[in-house]
Design a protein around this motif. Structure first.
Motif, PDB file in Angstrom:
ATOM      1  N   VAL A  20      -5.191  -9.952  -3.091  1.00 26.08           N
ATOM      2  CA  VAL A  20      -3.826 -10.317  -2.673  1.00 26.08           C
ATOM      3  C   VAL A  20      -3.872 -11.432  -1.625  1.00 26.08           C
ATOM      4  O   VAL A  20      -2.979 -12.284  -1.580  1.00 26.08           O
ATOM      5  CB  VAL A  20      -3.040  -9.078  -2.189  1.00 26.08           C
ATOM      6  CG1 VAL A  20      -1.726  -9.472  -1.528  1.00 26.08           C
ATOM      7  CG2 VAL A  20      -2.778  -8.136  -3.361  1.00 26.08           C
ATOM      8  N   SER A  21      -4.933 -11.460  -0.824  1.00 26.95           N
ATOM      9  CA  SER A  21      -5.053 -12.522   0.186  1.00 26.95           C
ATOM     10  C   SER A  21      -5.174 -13.899  -0.462  1.00 26.95           C
ATOM     11  O   SER A  21      -4.940 -14.908   0.189  1.00 26.95           O
ATOM     12  CB  SER A  21      -6.257 -12.266   1.096  1.00 26.95           C
ATOM     13  OG  SER A  21      -7.478 -12.593   0.447  1.00 26.95           O
ATOM     14  N   ARG A  22      -5.506 -13.947  -1.727  1.00 25.60           N
ATOM     15  CA  ARG A  22      -5.693 -15.214  -2.444  1.00 25.60           C
ATOM     16  C   ARG A  22      -4.409 -15.691  -3.131  1.00 25.60           C
ATOM     17  O   ARG A  22      -4.382 -16.771  -3.698  1.00 25.60           O
ATOM     18  CB  ARG A  22      -6.810 -15.068  -3.479  1.00 25.60           C
ATOM     19  CG  ARG A  22      -8.135 -14.551  -2.933  1.00 25.60           C
ATOM     20  CD  ARG A  22      -8.749 -15.471  -1.937  1.00 25.60           C
ATOM     21  NE  ARG A  22      -9.059 -16.730  -2.598  1.00 25.60           N
ATOM     22  CZ  ARG A  22      -9.369 -17.851  -1.973  1.00 25.60           C
ATOM     23  NH1 ARG A  22      -9.412 -17.874  -0.669  1.00 25.60           N
ATOM     24  NH2 ARG A  22      -9.626 -18.937  -2.654  1.00 25.60           N
ATOM     25  N   THR A  23      -3.353 -14.889  -3.087  1.00 23.29           N
ATOM     26  CA  THR A  23      -2.106 -15.239  -3.760  1.00 23.29           C
ATOM     27  C   THR A  23      -1.261 -16.142  -2.858  1.00 23.29           C
ATOM     28  O   THR A  23      -1.408 -16.121  -1.636  1.00 23.29           O
ATOM     29  CB  THR A  23      -1.294 -13.986  -4.136  1.00 23.29           C
ATOM     30  OG1 THR A  23      -0.917 -13.282  -2.954  1.00 23.29           O
ATOM     31  CG2 THR A  23      -2.087 -13.074  -5.066  1.00 23.29           C
ATOM     32  N   GLY A  56       1.970 -17.557  -0.750  1.00 25.59           N
ATOM     33  CA  GLY A  56       2.915 -16.854   0.113  1.00 25.59           C
ATOM     34  C   GLY A  56       2.184 -15.878   1.023  1.00 25.59           C
ATOM     35  O   GLY A  56       0.956 -15.841   1.071  1.00 25.59           O
ATOM     36  N   LYS A  57       2.941 -15.100   1.716  1.00 23.47           N
ATOM     37  CA  LYS A  57       2.380 -14.113   2.648  1.00 23.47           C
ATOM     38  C   LYS A  57       3.093 -12.797   2.415  1.00 23.47           C
ATOM     39  O   LYS A  57       3.977 -12.410   3.191  1.00 23.47           O
ATOM     40  CB  LYS A  57       2.547 -14.584   4.087  1.00 23.47           C
ATOM     41  CG  LYS A  57       1.778 -15.857   4.372  1.00 23.47           C
ATOM     42  CD  LYS A  57       1.992 -16.327   5.781  1.00 23.47           C
ATOM     43  CE  LYS A  57       1.166 -17.606   5.941  1.00 23.47           C
ATOM     44  NZ  LYS A  57       1.369 -18.262   7.188  1.00 23.47           N
ATOM     45  N   TRP A  76       2.399  -9.737   2.886  1.00 22.09           N
ATOM     46  CA  TRP A  76       2.285  -8.690   3.903  1.00 22.09           C
ATOM     47  C   TRP A  76       3.001  -9.033   5.203  1.00 22.09           C
ATOM     48  O   TRP A  76       3.260  -8.131   6.015  1.00 22.09           O
ATOM     49  CB  TRP A  76       0.820  -8.431   4.237  1.00 22.09           C
ATOM     50  CG  TRP A  76       0.029  -7.750   3.189  1.00 22.09           C
ATOM     51  CD1 TRP A  76      -0.915  -8.312   2.378  1.00 22.09           C
ATOM     52  CD2 TRP A  76       0.085  -6.359   2.834  1.00 22.09           C
ATOM     53  NE1 TRP A  76      -1.450  -7.364   1.547  1.00 22.09           N
ATOM     54  CE2 TRP A  76      -0.857  -6.155   1.804  1.00 22.09           C
ATOM     55  CE3 TRP A  76       0.831  -5.274   3.285  1.00 22.09           C
ATOM     56  CZ2 TRP A  76      -1.064  -4.914   1.226  1.00 22.09           C
ATOM     57  CZ3 TRP A  76       0.624  -4.033   2.702  1.00 22.09           C
ATOM     58  CH2 TRP A  76      -0.319  -3.862   1.689  1.00 22.09           C
ATOM     59  N   ALA A  77       3.305 -10.303   5.449  1.00 20.74           N
ATOM     60  CA  ALA A  77       3.804 -10.746   6.755  1.00 20.74           C
ATOM     61  C   ALA A  77       5.070  -9.983   7.161  1.00 20.74           C
ATOM     62  O   ALA A  77       6.073 -10.004   6.450  1.00 20.74           O
ATOM     63  CB  ALA A  77       4.061 -12.238   6.733  1.00 20.74           C
ATOM     64  N   GLY A  78       4.996  -9.285   8.284  1.00 19.78           N
ATOM     65  CA  GLY A  78       6.125  -8.544   8.817  1.00 19.78           C
ATOM     66  C   GLY A  78       6.511  -7.296   8.045  1.00 19.78           C
ATOM     67  O   GLY A  78       7.496  -6.646   8.378  1.00 19.78           O
ATOM     68  N   LYS A  79       5.751  -6.953   7.030  1.00 20.18           N
ATOM     69  CA  LYS A  79       6.071  -5.795   6.179  1.00 20.18           C
ATOM     70  C   LYS A  79       5.771  -4.502   6.928  1.00 20.18           C
ATOM     71  O   LYS A  79       4.656  -4.304   7.418  1.00 20.18           O
ATOM     72  CB  LYS A  79       5.224  -5.852   4.911  1.00 20.18           C
ATOM     73  CG  LYS A  79       5.534  -4.826   3.860  1.00 20.18           C
ATOM     74  CD  LYS A  79       6.851  -5.071   3.177  1.00 20.18           C
ATOM     75  CE  LYS A  79       6.908  -6.433   2.556  1.00 20.18           C
ATOM     76  NZ  LYS A  79       8.173  -6.738   1.899  1.00 20.18           N
ATOM     77  N   PRO A 126      -5.374  -9.518   9.438  1.00 17.04           N
ATOM     78  CA  PRO A 126      -5.180 -10.944   9.155  1.00 17.04           C
ATOM     79  C   PRO A 126      -3.874 -11.245   8.419  1.00 17.04           C
ATOM     80  O   PRO A 126      -3.389 -12.374   8.455  1.00 17.04           O
ATOM     81  CB  PRO A 126      -6.377 -11.308   8.269  1.00 17.04           C
ATOM     82  CG  PRO A 126      -7.377 -10.235   8.466  1.00 17.04           C
ATOM     83  CD  PRO A 126      -6.616  -9.008   8.844  1.00 17.04           C
ATOM     84  N   PHE A 127      -3.294 -10.250   7.765  1.00 15.52           N
ATOM     85  CA  PHE A 127      -2.090 -10.452   6.955  1.00 15.52           C
ATOM     86  C   PHE A 127      -0.810 -10.265   7.765  1.00 15.52           C
ATOM     87  O   PHE A 127       0.272 -10.519   7.265  1.00 15.52           O
ATOM     88  CB  PHE A 127      -2.103  -9.515   5.752  1.00 15.52           C
ATOM     89  CG  PHE A 127      -3.415  -9.529   5.016  1.00 15.52           C
ATOM     90  CD1 PHE A 127      -4.005 -10.718   4.629  1.00 15.52           C
ATOM     91  CD2 PHE A 127      -4.076  -8.350   4.733  1.00 15.52           C
ATOM     92  CE1 PHE A 127      -5.228 -10.737   3.973  1.00 15.52           C
ATOM     93  CE2 PHE A 127      -5.296  -8.354   4.067  1.00 15.52           C
ATOM     94  CZ  PHE A 127      -5.872  -9.553   3.689  1.00 15.52           C
ATOM     95  N   ARG A 128      -0.918  -9.745   8.979  1.00 11.31           N
ATOM     96  CA  ARG A 128       0.166  -9.590   9.933  1.00 11.31           C
ATOM     97  C   ARG A 128       1.323  -8.712   9.460  1.00 11.31           C
ATOM     98  O   ARG A 128       2.479  -9.052   9.651  1.00 11.31           O
ATOM     99  CB  ARG A 128       0.634 -10.955  10.382  1.00 11.31           C
ATOM    100  CG  ARG A 128      -0.530 -11.734  11.031  1.00 11.31           C
ATOM    101  CD  ARG A 128      -0.185 -13.080  11.453  1.00 11.31           C
ATOM    102  NE  ARG A 128       0.670 -12.978  12.644  1.00 11.31           N
ATOM    103  CZ  ARG A 128       1.237 -14.029  13.198  1.00 11.31           C
ATOM    104  NH1 ARG A 128       1.048 -15.217  12.720  1.00 11.31           N
ATOM    105  NH2 ARG A 128       1.993 -13.871  14.261  1.00 11.31           N
ATOM    106  N   PRO A 129       1.005  -7.545   8.881  1.00 10.68           N
ATOM    107  CA  PRO A 129       2.083  -6.604   8.593  1.00 10.68           C
ATOM    108  C   PRO A 129       2.510  -5.923   9.892  1.00 10.68           C
ATOM    109  O   PRO A 129       1.858  -6.071  10.927  1.00 10.68           O
ATOM    110  CB  PRO A 129       1.428  -5.590   7.657  1.00 10.68           C
ATOM    111  CG  PRO A 129       0.004  -5.564   8.126  1.00 10.68           C
ATOM    112  CD  PRO A 129      -0.304  -6.986   8.540  1.00 10.68           C
ATOM    113  N   GLU A 130       3.581  -5.166   9.825  1.00 12.17           N
ATOM    114  CA  GLU A 130       3.994  -4.358  10.968  1.00 12.17           C
ATOM    115  C   GLU A 130       3.495  -2.939  10.712  1.00 12.17           C
ATOM    116  O   GLU A 130       4.165  -2.140  10.059  1.00 12.17           O
ATOM    117  CB  GLU A 130       5.510  -4.364  11.139  1.00 12.17           C
ATOM    118  CG  GLU A 130       5.937  -3.637  12.387  1.00 12.17           C
ATOM    119  CD  GLU A 130       7.433  -3.604  12.592  1.00 12.17           C
ATOM    120  OE1 GLU A 130       7.875  -2.716  13.333  1.00 12.17           O
ATOM    121  OE2 GLU A 130       8.147  -4.436  12.024  1.00 12.17           O
TER     122      GLU A 130
END
Length: 178
Positions: free
Chosen positions: A91-94, A96-97, A99-102, A129-133
């Motif tokens: 998923v890190s290779r896709t 957009g982001k 996970w961001a803020g999720k 590294p993906f910065r979820p919440e």
């Protein structure tokens, strides 16, 4: 009603972690969709030759579209499971982001006494590294999981039910559309 994506770090049909995801979603009250972690092993050559595999793109889209994510994983050799780590790598290779803020609630169910404390620590590190919440707690560490569910997949222990309820309340507080 919020939409929840469930990710289970075990592929086993009768997985205690899968039961835990379903019990968490029931307590949360959101509509649950399960993400499929049966993905090819990450391989940069495969990605270069064929691009992002369709199941990986679908998983990334599910993460991006969900209001919140519930992740439960067993502890394999003191870390998160390989299938879960592989999914995170893909998923890190896709684009957009996703996970961001999720808002993300993590939990673990294990046969042992610690309930997966180390796997949760390693999962938190892998997600950073993906910065979820990531919901900070309470920690849902289900020890001796083989004897903690009834025939309907409900937790039998008041202690574990209370902890999971509190974790889902904390996730709800961070979930848009709740």
């Amino acid at each position: 009603m919020s939409t929840l994506l469930g990710l289970c770090g075990s592929l086993r049909k009768g997985s205690h972690n899968l039961k835990l995801v379903h019990e968490a979603a029931r307590l949360h009250g959101g509509a649950l969709t399960m993400g499929d972690l049966r993905l090819p092993l990450y391989d940069g050559d495969l990605e270069e030759a064929e691009g992002i595999p369709e199941p990986v793109a679908r998983l990334a889209a599910q993460i991006a579209e969900a209001d919140a994510v519930i992740i439960s994983t067993p502890e394999y050799n003191k870390l998160l499971s390989g299938v879960l780590k592989n999914a995170l790598d893909w998923v890190s290779r896709t684009p957009g982001k996703p996970w961001a803020g999720k808002p993300v609630a993590i939990m673990s169910a294990t046969a042992g006494r610690a309930g997966g404390e180390r796997t949760q620590w390693s999962l938190r590190l892998a997600l950073m590294p993906f910065r979820p919440e990531i919901v900070p707690g309470p920690e849902m560490l289900l020890a001796g999981a083989g004897k903690e569910f009834d025939a309907e997949g409900r937790l039998t222990s008041e202690h574990y039910r209370k902890t999971l309820t509190e974790l889902m309340e904390a996730l709800k507080a961070r979930t848009p559309g709740r």
